[in-house]
Design an enzyme around this catalytic site. Sequence first.
Site, PDB file in Angstrom:
ATOM      1  N   CYS A 142      26.767  78.990  75.472  1.00 24.42           N
ATOM      2  CA  CYS A 142      26.264  78.913  76.853  1.00 24.42           C
ATOM      3  C   CYS A 142      25.047  79.803  77.072  1.00 24.42           C
ATOM      4  CB  CYS A 142      27.341  79.324  77.837  1.00 24.42           C
ATOM      5  SG  CYS A 142      28.694  78.169  77.910  1.00 24.42           S
ATOM      6  N   CYS A 145      15.921  89.057  71.657  1.00 25.74           N
ATOM      7  CA  CYS A 145      15.855  87.731  72.296  1.00 25.74           C
ATOM      8  C   CYS A 145      16.611  87.860  73.615  1.00 25.74           C
ATOM      9  CB  CYS A 145      16.451  86.655  71.395  1.00 25.74           C
ATOM     10  SG  CYS A 145      18.228  86.802  71.171  1.00 25.74           S
TER      11      CYS A 145
END
Lengths: 84, 356
Positions: free
Chosen positions: B183, B319
């Site tokens: 997700c 990230c």
Amino acid sequence: MTIKLFGVTKDIIGSPSLSLPTNVLTGKSSPKTVGELRQFLGKTYPGLKELSSLAIAVNNSYAQDAEEINSYDEIALIPPVSGG
Amino acid sequence: MTSTNRYLRQTSLVSFGEEGQAKLADSQVLVVGLGGLGLPVIQYLNAMGVGTIGLVDHDTIELHNLQRQVLYTEADLGRPKLEVAIEQLQAQNSNTKIIGHDTFLNSQNALEIIKNYEVVVDATDNFATRYLINDACILLNKPFVYGALHDFEGQVSVFNYQNGPSYRCLFPKMPGPNEIPNCDVNGVLGVLPGIIGTMQALETIKVLTGVGEVLSGKLLLFDGLQQQTQTISFEAQADQKNITQLQASYESQDCLMEFGVSAETFLSNAERENMQLIDVRNSNEFEHDHLARAINIPLSQLADHELSIRDERPVYLICQSGQRSALALRLLTAKYPTLKIYHILGGMNKLAALCP
């Protein structure tokens, strides 16, 4: 042959389902078993081969690779999903 | 308020009755994960009168949780999920015995925690914990109620119920770290975990009370976009149920763990260390917001990018969530074995939570 796609297989193939005219599957003959279908799909969509686990259901039942399939069977590709 | 009145609307159901209520009051359920799936599970089990509810989580509440984790409020940001969930559940139903396990589930603690419960609800968000729960439940002979999401789809099943099939009977081998997006990378529509989580709550109630037919040997596939459900039946595979012990670890990225640094460590290192910071997200994510010192090399271009091996500064990779930076770490460590390369666990999300 209609193949319903779930999870990441939708993304790999790029559509929610796949309709294969059986005579063009392999040029000569269509896959006779779940295992042959798995091999054929893996060649056409290499991303599928990289999945460690990919369940294939035939007419709403989990199918082993040896199971025979026919053009009128409803197939589903079901990968694991992890989100929560 | 007598308990008779409190549960009247369900005890008056003929097939549930006082008997079903008594079974709930006498039962112990463990819910692993207090995120999008776990919250509807615990709210309904608690409201309906499950006697003992155990909770496992070690996360804190972040802003991007709120669109689907509807028990938490803006005032709870930064607080441990476990602490907030316990407060809310106690306010909702003071009769319930709530047991908090302030940890993530791992191979070292899983058996010890699970053994005291009757049913486990798998409301986690990663494969490692799902396979761990599966194996631990087989060893302890406990059923577990599974729910998982991908995009607009969900899966629900009850595994290991009365010797029924397990998770591995469907998916024998755990996917590698970059096979299936989660997700964090893929996104999730807020309402979807609510739907799948409430289905898990329903299955849990059925397992506890014996009412209805438990979703064992069946995988329910829910497609939110088409509003369709499909049920696949499957059988137990003896070889997949033959688990004799837990694996030492279920994290396929374990070998990289020592090169993962926490966001806190990164911030303190950044103050005193001269480092190269590489942001491996896409350029549009980078433009949207990035750290001052970071340069942008998207993960997809990283393989073609040459780093200078004469530059001896340590390389830090970042990230959004820490998943892509872990892949980048693997790639760069293989290519530049002499460089010191780290990735920042939890990524920009974690940093944002630390310094909002």
